[in-house]
Design a protein around this motif. Structure first.
Motif, mmCIF file in Angstrom:
data_model
loop_
_atom_site.group_PDB
_atom_site.id
_atom_site.type_symbol
_atom_site.label_atom_id
_atom_site.label_comp_id
_atom_site.label_asym_id
_atom_site.label_seq_id
_atom_site.Cartn_x
_atom_site.Cartn_y
_atom_site.Cartn_z
ATOM 1 N N VAL A 96 45.201 40.749 33.948
ATOM 2 C CA VAL A 96 43.983 40.566 34.788
ATOM 3 C C VAL A 96 43.135 41.178 35.370
ATOM 4 C CG1 VAL A 96 43.926 39.785 37.850
ATOM 5 C CG2 VAL A 96 45.868 38.350 35.885
ATOM 6 N N ASN A 97 43.474 42.372 35.059
ATOM 7 C CA ASN A 97 42.107 43.265 35.229
ATOM 8 C C ASN A 97 41.418 43.457 34.399
ATOM 9 O OD1 ASN A 97 43.546 44.588 38.101
ATOM 10 N ND2 ASN A 97 44.164 46.041 36.924
ATOM 11 N N VAL A 98 41.904 43.506 32.855
ATOM 12 C CA VAL A 98 40.732 43.581 32.014
ATOM 13 C C VAL A 98 39.721 42.220 32.139
ATOM 14 C CG1 VAL A 98 41.195 42.834 29.029
ATOM 15 C CG2 VAL A 98 41.780 44.768 30.832
ATOM 16 N N TYR A 99 40.887 40.724 32.606
ATOM 17 C CA TYR A 99 40.010 39.674 31.895
ATOM 18 C C TYR A 99 38.918 39.494 32.924
ATOM 19 C CZ TYR A 99 38.544 34.422 32.515
ATOM 20 O OH TYR A 99 38.240 33.346 32.915
ATOM 21 N N ASP A 100 38.962 40.232 34.251
ATOM 22 C CA ASP A 100 38.128 40.088 35.452
ATOM 23 C C ASP A 100 36.974 40.868 34.751
ATOM 24 O OD1 ASP A 100 39.313 38.483 37.041
ATOM 25 O OD2 ASP A 100 39.997 40.005 38.416
ATOM 26 N N GLU A 101 37.433 42.123 35.009
ATOM 27 C CA GLU A 101 36.600 43.790 34.113
ATOM 28 C C GLU A 101 35.645 43.513 33.266
ATOM 29 O OE1 GLU A 101 39.784 46.974 35.835
ATOM 30 O OE2 GLU A 101 39.689 46.496 33.974
ATOM 31 N N LEU A 102 35.897 42.677 31.856
ATOM 32 C CA LEU A 102 35.253 43.168 30.881
ATOM 33 C C LEU A 102 34.906 41.473 30.172
ATOM 34 C CD1 LEU A 102 37.574 45.428 28.710
ATOM 35 C CD2 LEU A 102 35.762 45.903 29.466
ATOM 36 N N HIS A 103 35.590 40.804 31.153
ATOM 37 C CA HIS A 103 35.284 39.320 30.830
ATOM 38 C C HIS A 103 34.571 38.806 31.360
ATOM 39 C CE1 HIS A 103 35.436 35.548 28.567
ATOM 40 N NE2 HIS A 103 35.898 34.745 29.051
ATOM 41 N N ILE A 104 35.048 38.930 32.131
ATOM 42 C CA ILE A 104 34.325 38.268 33.493
ATOM 43 C C ILE A 104 32.665 38.627 33.962
ATOM 44 C CG2 ILE A 104 33.745 36.933 35.927
ATOM 45 C CD1 ILE A 104 35.624 35.168 34.127
ATOM 46 N N VAL A 105 32.901 40.128 34.643
ATOM 47 C CA VAL A 105 31.720 41.173 34.791
ATOM 48 C C VAL A 105 31.730 41.772 34.202
ATOM 49 C CG1 VAL A 105 31.948 43.000 36.586
ATOM 50 C CG2 VAL A 105 33.405 40.959 37.160
ATOM 51 N N GLY A 106 31.881 41.752 32.754
ATOM 52 C CA GLY A 106 31.013 42.798 31.922
ATOM 53 C C GLY A 106 30.644 41.514 31.090
ATOM 54 N N TYR A 107 31.202 41.146 30.311
ATOM 55 C CA TYR A 107 30.637 40.026 29.249
ATOM 56 C C TYR A 107 29.757 38.754 30.029
ATOM 57 C CZ TYR A 107 30.202 36.642 25.213
ATOM 58 O OH TYR A 107 30.295 35.865 24.585
ATOM 59 N N TYR A 108 29.799 37.926 30.962
ATOM 60 C CA TYR A 108 29.111 36.926 31.916
ATOM 61 C C TYR A 108 28.904 37.454 32.267
ATOM 62 C CZ TYR A 108 31.714 32.995 29.291
ATOM 63 O OH TYR A 108 33.132 32.558 28.219
#
Length: 131
Positions: A96-108
Motif C-alpha cells: 500500500v505504501n509503495v503503491y502510493d509513494e512510487l506508483h501514484i505520487v512518483g510515477y503519475y
C-alpha cells in the motif's frame, strides 16, 4: 525465445533487485538533486515506475510461493491487496505504501520530493526480504 535470452534469466529476487538498482541509478545519474528535490521529473517518473515494477515482481514471486499451482497473475492492485491480506499483513502495508509513494505520487504525479521517492525505494527493499 532464442537460446541466448534463456541464458540470462535471473531468479525473481535477483531480477527485482536489478530493477531496484536501475531505479537508483536513474535517480543518481539523471534526476539531479538539490535542496531535497529532484531537478528532472521525467527521470523521477522513470525511476519510480521501474522501482514499482520491482515491487510487482516481488509480489508475483511471493504469491507463487504461497499459492503454488493455484497461482494466477493478479490483474489489479485490488487483486494484489486482497490476496496479500490472506497471507501477510506487513507485506500488504508495504505494498500500500509503495503503491502510493512510487506508483501514484512518483510515477503519475511526478513528485520532485527526494524523501518520498527514497522512502518508496526503501519499502521495496524491505519487500525483497519476502522472497
Amino acid at each position: 525465445m532464442s537460446k541466448k535470452s534463456n541464458e540470462h534469466v535471473l531468479p525473481p529476487a535477483a531480477e527485482a533487485a536489478r530493477y531496484l538498482e536501475n531505479a537508483r541509478q536513474i535517480l543518481t545519474e539523471k534526476a539531479g538533486k538539490k535542496d531535497g528535490l529532484y531537478a528532472d521529473v521525467k527521470y523521477v517518473k522513470m525511476a519510480a515506475g521501474t522501482a514499482y515494477s520491482a515491487a510487482l515482481l516481488i509480489l508475483d514471486e511471493y504469491l507463487k510461493q504461497k499459492e503454488g499451482i493455484n497461482f494466477t497473475k493478479p490483474k489489479s492492485i485490488e487483486d494484489y491487496t486482497n490476496r496479500l491480506r490472506k497471507h501477510d499483513k506487513k507485506l500488504l502495508r508495504l505494498l500500500v505504501n509503495v503503491y502510493d509513494e512510487l506508483h501514484i505520487v512518483g510515477y503519475y504525479h511526478g513528485t520532485r520530493s527526494v524523501e518520498i521517492i527514497q522512502t518508496g525505494l526503501a519499502n521495496v527493499t524491505q519487500m525483497l526480504t519476502y522472497i
